[in-house]
Design a protein around this motif. Structure first.
Motif, short mmCIF file in Angstrom:
data_model
loop_
_atom_site.label_atom_id
_atom_site.label_comp_id
_atom_site.label_asym_id
_atom_site.label_seq_id
_atom_site.Cartn_x
_atom_site.Cartn_y
_atom_site.Cartn_z
N ARG A 567 0.85 -1.19 0.00
CA ARG A 567 0.00 0.00 0.00
C ARG A 567 0.88 1.24 0.00
O ARG A 567 1.99 1.23 0.56
N THR A 569 0.58 5.71 0.10
CA THR A 569 -0.25 6.92 0.21
C THR A 569 0.38 8.03 -0.65
O THR A 569 1.57 8.32 -0.52
N GLU A 577 -5.15 13.29 0.31
CA GLU A 577 -4.41 12.03 0.31
C GLU A 577 -5.23 10.92 -0.34
O GLU A 577 -6.46 10.89 -0.24
N LYS A 578 -4.55 10.03 -1.00
CA LYS A 578 -5.21 8.85 -1.59
C LYS A 578 -4.33 7.63 -1.34
O LYS A 578 -3.12 7.67 -1.56
N GLU A 579 -4.96 6.58 -0.87
CA GLU A 579 -4.22 5.35 -0.62
C GLU A 579 -4.29 4.45 -1.84
O GLU A 579 -5.37 4.15 -2.35
#
Length: 620
Positions: A567, A569, A577-579
């Motif tokens: 994962r 970020t 923010e986007k994971e």
């Protein structure tokens, strides 16, 4: 399933309680056996199906199953019906009348309670049915006793002209033990004798049978008091004694080996006076019963001082680690803590199988807004969980359609513009859902029905059903045409659609169009369960790491073969923010159903091998 499995009668075997029931039926001269699949009782009929001298069938539901067994009994043959605890609710209409009629040939109802809710929507205690229906009940504690008591039940049934309930629990059904069979009986069916005053239960005839039932109750109470299945095991420590039955007996013996125990095998009618005598030999008497305080209440009503659910839990198995702290507290002892160290196991949340045809359905439902979705009983109930969260209700077999109808008719102004959708499997639809669809069409409901036809009773192991075109023995038979059936139940032909659930765009389109129509509609999905021989897999897929953007859209399908590898970020241009979740596919598990490729915008999911060297077979 149709192959015979000859076994020498006196051979010692290591078998489960379910198989012990099957062998007991064989050795007792049972002629007819019927059931509807339901864990933990399913394997009983699967084992019985191996014996060619017993007619066996998967009935359409538990009520039909019991009625088939009743018919065989009235014809003078010995018959057995098996079901799980919630199945008795369905069969109770017939059961409550048959108690007045009684039995001719031995009639045995084997009920499997799911103590601990391993795979059930409730934990009801089937011992209530013995009291409610005025029927004797036997409770084995292991596989050997299951064999012996099931055989005994046929004789009791004929001797006292009454159906007999054999109550098992999940632990009895599935745990194996050493069983020694005794010589088989040679039983000759008596034949059917016309007796309308007994067999035709109009009110006038039924009233005359009630006093006979009451007299039978008194007789069976005397039988229970003297029966060898109810006995005392002495102990050296009279500080506390136990009254128990079923699997709980072994829990008591393991936790308190020196305590006196009154063991019940013929548990209803209960031998109250024998237990009263036993209570005088111990300082404190504890009733250990799973799961309701039935016997405890009866003993207290009879003036016997006992402890029970006032110190013991009313849910789950009463295993030693549960029992011991409660009894130690009663005796004023300090709890020793855990009897057996328990290691934390890595959590394994329940999920649908790799390539399950329901995956695409729930992917679509999870992306459809402004919709109330009523669910039903089956493996597709898992659609209520992560990542789909696509079911809003689940009550009982067939309830999705009726509940959806109620939601439609009872909706408030806040839900006026919401769509109402019901999800139901093929075997559940035939079990108890057809009536719900008829109610929707007859009363002009506005409900869209998703009928998931995977041609099997998937939740209990992929057993055959009328949707498969095969019977219990795998032999060809009729196959239900759901399109014609739904039309016969009142759905307009143009409102019935059959779609391939692996074709997501087609499924999305059907769902969106039919939920907008203000009348009943049915969408039938038509791909087989991946665990049956009717499913043929395609070449597996893999993820091209160079193309994967970490968008995680494929994870929304919920396929267990798709695994997150890392994962990350990132900060989007708008500052949020986007994971990102980067994935790979377990090629050994993948069946190439193509669901994930429908969600992958960068086309990062590709064939795992050179398809030119693989004979691809289409899913049919």
């Amino acid at each position: 399933m149709s192959a015979t499995q000859p076994i020498q009668q006196d051979q010692r075997q290591f078998i489960s309680g379910n198989e012990a029931v099957a062998q007991a039926a064989r050795d007792a001269g049972c002629s007819v056996a019927s059931a509807y699949p339901g864990t933990p009782s399913t394997e009983i009929l699967e084992f019985i199906a191996a014996y060619p001298n017993i007619y066996s069938e998967w009935s359409i539901n538990e009520k039909v199953s019991l009625e088939v067994a009743i018919g065989a009994s009235l014809a003078g043959s010995r018959s057995l019906c098996a079901m799980k605890h919630v199945g008795v609710n369905v069969a109770s209409d017939a059961l409550m009348t048959q108690t007045l009629i009684g039995a001719v040939g031995g009639l045995v109802l084997v009920v499997a309670d799911d103590v601990g809710l391993s795979s059930s929507q409730n934990e009801q205690d089937s011992r209530y049915w013995g009291r409610f229906a005025h029927l004797p009940m036997l409770e084995p504690s292991d596989a050997q006793e299951t064999y012996e008591m099931t055989r005994l039940a046929f004789g009791l049934s004929e001797q006292y002209e009454v159906p007999v309930i054999v109550r098992l629990t999940t632990r009895i059904c599935h745990v194996k033990g050493v069983v020694t069979c005794s010589p088989a009986e040679s039983y000759e069916p008596k034949g059917f004798t016309k007796d309308p005053s007994r067999f035709v239960m109009v009110p006038g005839n039924a009233k005359k049978r009630i006093p006979l039932m009451m007299a039978r109750d008194q007789t069976l109470s005397l039988v229970s008091e003297a029966h060898s299945l109810n006995y005392v095991e002495s102990g050296s420590d009279q500080t506390v004694g136990f009254v128990t039955s079923g699997a709980a007996y072994y829990h008591v013996k393991e936790a308190y080996p020196d305590a006196p125990v009154f063991k019940l095998g013929f548990s209803h009618p209960a031998p109250i006076e024998k237990i009263r005598e036993f209570s005088a030999t111990v300082e404190k008497l504890v009733v250990v019963e799973e799961v309701e305080p039935l016997l405890e209440t009866e003993l207290r009503a009879a003036g016997v001082k006992v402890y029970g659910k006032d110190i013991l839990p009313r849910i789950g198995e009463l295993a030693p680690h549960v029992l011991t702290p409660c009894i130690d507290k009663l005796l004023g002892k300090t709890c020793k803590g855990e009897l057996i160290p328990v290691d934390e196991l890595f959590p394994r949340p329940p999920t649908l199988c790799v390539a399950c045809p329901h995956l695409g359905i729930y992917y679509c439902l999870s992306h459809i807004k402004n919709t109330i979705i009523a669910g039903d009983i089956g493996c597709y109930t898992l659609g209520a969980g992560h990542p789909w969260n696509a079911l809003d209700t689940t009550i009982s077999m067939g309830a999705s359609l009726s509940v959806a109808m109620g939601i439609d008719k009872g909706r408030s102004a806040a839900d006026e513009n919401k769509n109402v959708l019901a999800v139901i499997g093929d075997s559940t639809f035939m079990h108890m859902g057809m009536q719900g669809l008829l109610d929707i069409t007859y009363n002009k409901g506005n409900v869209t029905v998703l009928l998931l036809d995977n041609r099997a009773v998937g939740m209990t192991g992929g057993q055959n059903a009328p949707s498969s075109g095969l019977d219990l023995h795998g032999e060809a038979t009729m196959q239900v045409d759901f399109r014609k059936l739904c039309e016969a139940l009142g759905v307009k032909p143009e409102r019935i659609h059959e779609v391939n659930p692996y074709e997501l765009p087609t499924l999305f389109k059907a769902l969106r169009s039919e939920t907008k129509v203000n009348e009943p509609s049915v969408i039938i999905t038509n791909q087989p369960c991946v665990l049956t021989e009717r499913y043929s897999q395609l070449p597996p897929l893999k993820v091209d790491d160079d193309k994967c953007t970490g968008c995680s859209n494929c994870l929304d399908v919920g396929c267990p073969a798709i695994l997150v590898t890392r994962r990350e970020t990132v900060i989007k241009p708008n500052g949020k923010e986007k994971e990102l979740s980067f994935v790979n596919i377990d090629t050994a598990a993948c069946t190439g159903c193509d669901l994930c490729t429908n969600t992958c915008a960068p086309d990062a999911i590709v064939p795992a091998f050179n398809v030119n060297n693989i004979n691809a077979v289409e899913v049919k």
